[in-house]
Design an enzyme around this catalytic site. Structure first.
Site, PDB file in Angstrom:
ATOM      1  N   HIS A  47      -0.221  -0.693  -9.585  1.00 51.06           N
ATOM      2  CA  HIS A  47      -1.340  -1.327  -8.815  1.00 51.06           C
ATOM      3  C   HIS A  47      -1.994  -2.183 -10.336  1.00 51.06           C
ATOM      4  O   HIS A  47      -3.231  -2.945  -9.353  1.00 51.06           O
ATOM      5  CB  HIS A  47      -2.571  -0.745  -8.609  1.00 51.06           C
TER       6      HIS A  47
ATOM      7  N   GLU B 287      -4.033   7.165  -5.965  1.00 53.06           N
ATOM      8  CA  GLU B 287      -4.067   6.638  -6.646  1.00 53.06           C
ATOM      9  C   GLU B 287      -5.239   7.058  -7.316  1.00 53.06           C
ATOM     10  O   GLU B 287      -6.558   7.327  -6.336  1.00 53.06           O
ATOM     11  CB  GLU B 287      -3.850   5.238  -6.330  1.00 53.06           C
TER      12      GLU B 287
ATOM     13  N   ARG C 132       0.912  -1.411  -0.326  1.00 54.03           N
ATOM     14  CA  ARG C 132      -0.229  -0.127   0.045  1.00 54.03           C
ATOM     15  C   ARG C 132       0.710   1.160   0.082  1.00 54.03           C
ATOM     16  O   ARG C 132       1.677   1.110   0.761  1.00 54.03           O
ATOM     17  CB  ARG C 132      -0.616  -0.166   1.456  1.00 54.03           C
TER      18      ARG C 132
END
Length: 317
Positions: free
Chosen positions: A283, A264, A235
């Site tokens: 991601h 993000e 993360r």
């Protein structure tokens, strides 16, 4: 548990699904209606009003969303981390939340090793120079390129993903140490500070929680070995990006491989993206054909359980 026994189940796919996943979901259309509105907010609002289930990706999901979904029974996380779901708000409204532990572990483990090797071997810079016609020219930058064999890799967090990475790295003749909340009896366990000081490569495998927020700050990067490589597939909230940027620009860290960011989607102007010793992905280390198949099977099974009034698998709330 109240279900929708005998009735169809309506699902909001609250993420931009791959074409393969959309097609596979439609195979169940005789009882399962799945809508993927992507970025169409009006269509998403309409789908929320009808949804019995939300298939959740990474978009934050909270009280305002739940209040638009009077028929909602289940939020099904596609993955493991539920840090982007307001669990308290779900609990207050009697909405269940379930995740998929281990479903993306093989892909993320391979993705972490991919980023690790790409960073160690300066793959982005090699790619750029080759495309620019600089065939074997000005190769001094590769003097810091290393083989993984013989290096010490420190795994911060020691769940399923980290253990898979460990198996791969040991086969490649690296030394692997790990840290976790408390000693686990293994000779390869290290305290956090000791792991930072010992490792040539650090790879993160922790959940995003208040306790892990900006765990990697200026002090943590300073404790890492000069010339170390940093990899994050966990993360973005775990890392102070300003501190990481400074460590990379100063040369204290040789390189980084990043799949996740504090913000993000990542801002295209994020200065980390401008560094030639950083390799990035969006991601998506979890995304493979096999992961999609496992995720869909798990999600459909919990929809069947809703239809039958049965307990959900892997219920978090």
């Amino acid at each position: 548990m109240a279900g929708t026994t005998g009735a169809s189940v309506t699902v909001l796919g609250d993420f931009a699904a791959s074409a393969g996943l959309v097609a596979s979901a439609q195979d169940e259309r005789h009882w399962l209606e799945v809508v993927f509105p992507k970025r169409d907010e009006e269509r998403r609002t309409e789908a929320l009003s009808q949804a019995n289930v939300i298939w959740h990706g990474l978009r934050p999901l909270g009280a305002a969303d739940f209040d638009q979904a009077p028929n909602l029974k289940l939020v099904q996380k596609f993955g493991v981390g539920v840090d982007t779901i307001d669990l308290a708000a779900a609990r207050e409204r009697g909405i269940r939340v379930a995740n998929m532990p281990g479903v993306n572990a093989p892909a993320v483990a391979e993705g972490a090793v991919m980023l690790m090797l790409a960073a160690i071997r300066a793959l982005p810079e090699q790619d750029r120079r080759t495309r620019a016609g600089l065939w074997m020219k000005d190769i001094a930058y590769l003097e810091r390129s290393r083989e993984i064999a013989g290096l010490t890799v420190g795994l911060v967090g020691y769940g399923d993903i980290a253990k898979r990475i460990e198996q791969v790295l040991l086969a490649m003749r690296a030394k692997v140490v790990h840290t976790s909340t408390k000693p686990d009896g293994s000779e390869d366990w290290r305290g956090f500070d000791d792991l930072l000081a010992e490792s040539d490569v650090i790879s993160l495998h922790l959940p995003g929680t208040p306790n892990t927020r900006k765990l990697f700050d200026e002090a943590a990067f300073a404790r890492m070995r000069p010339g170390a490589v940093f990899v994050n597939t966990a993360r973005g909230s775990i890392v102070d990006e300003a501190a990481l940027l400074a460590a990379l620009e100063s040369g204290h860290l040789a390189a980084a491989g990043l799949d996740v960011f504090e913000q993000e989607p990542v801002d295209p102007q994020n200065p980390l993206l401008g560094l030639r010793n950083v390799v990035v992905t969006s991601h998506l280390t979890w995304l493979t054909e096999q992961t999609n198949s496992r995720m869909l099977a798990t999600a459909v099974e919990n929809c069947r359980r809703l239809q039958r009034g049965e307990p959900f698998a892997n219920q978090v709330v």
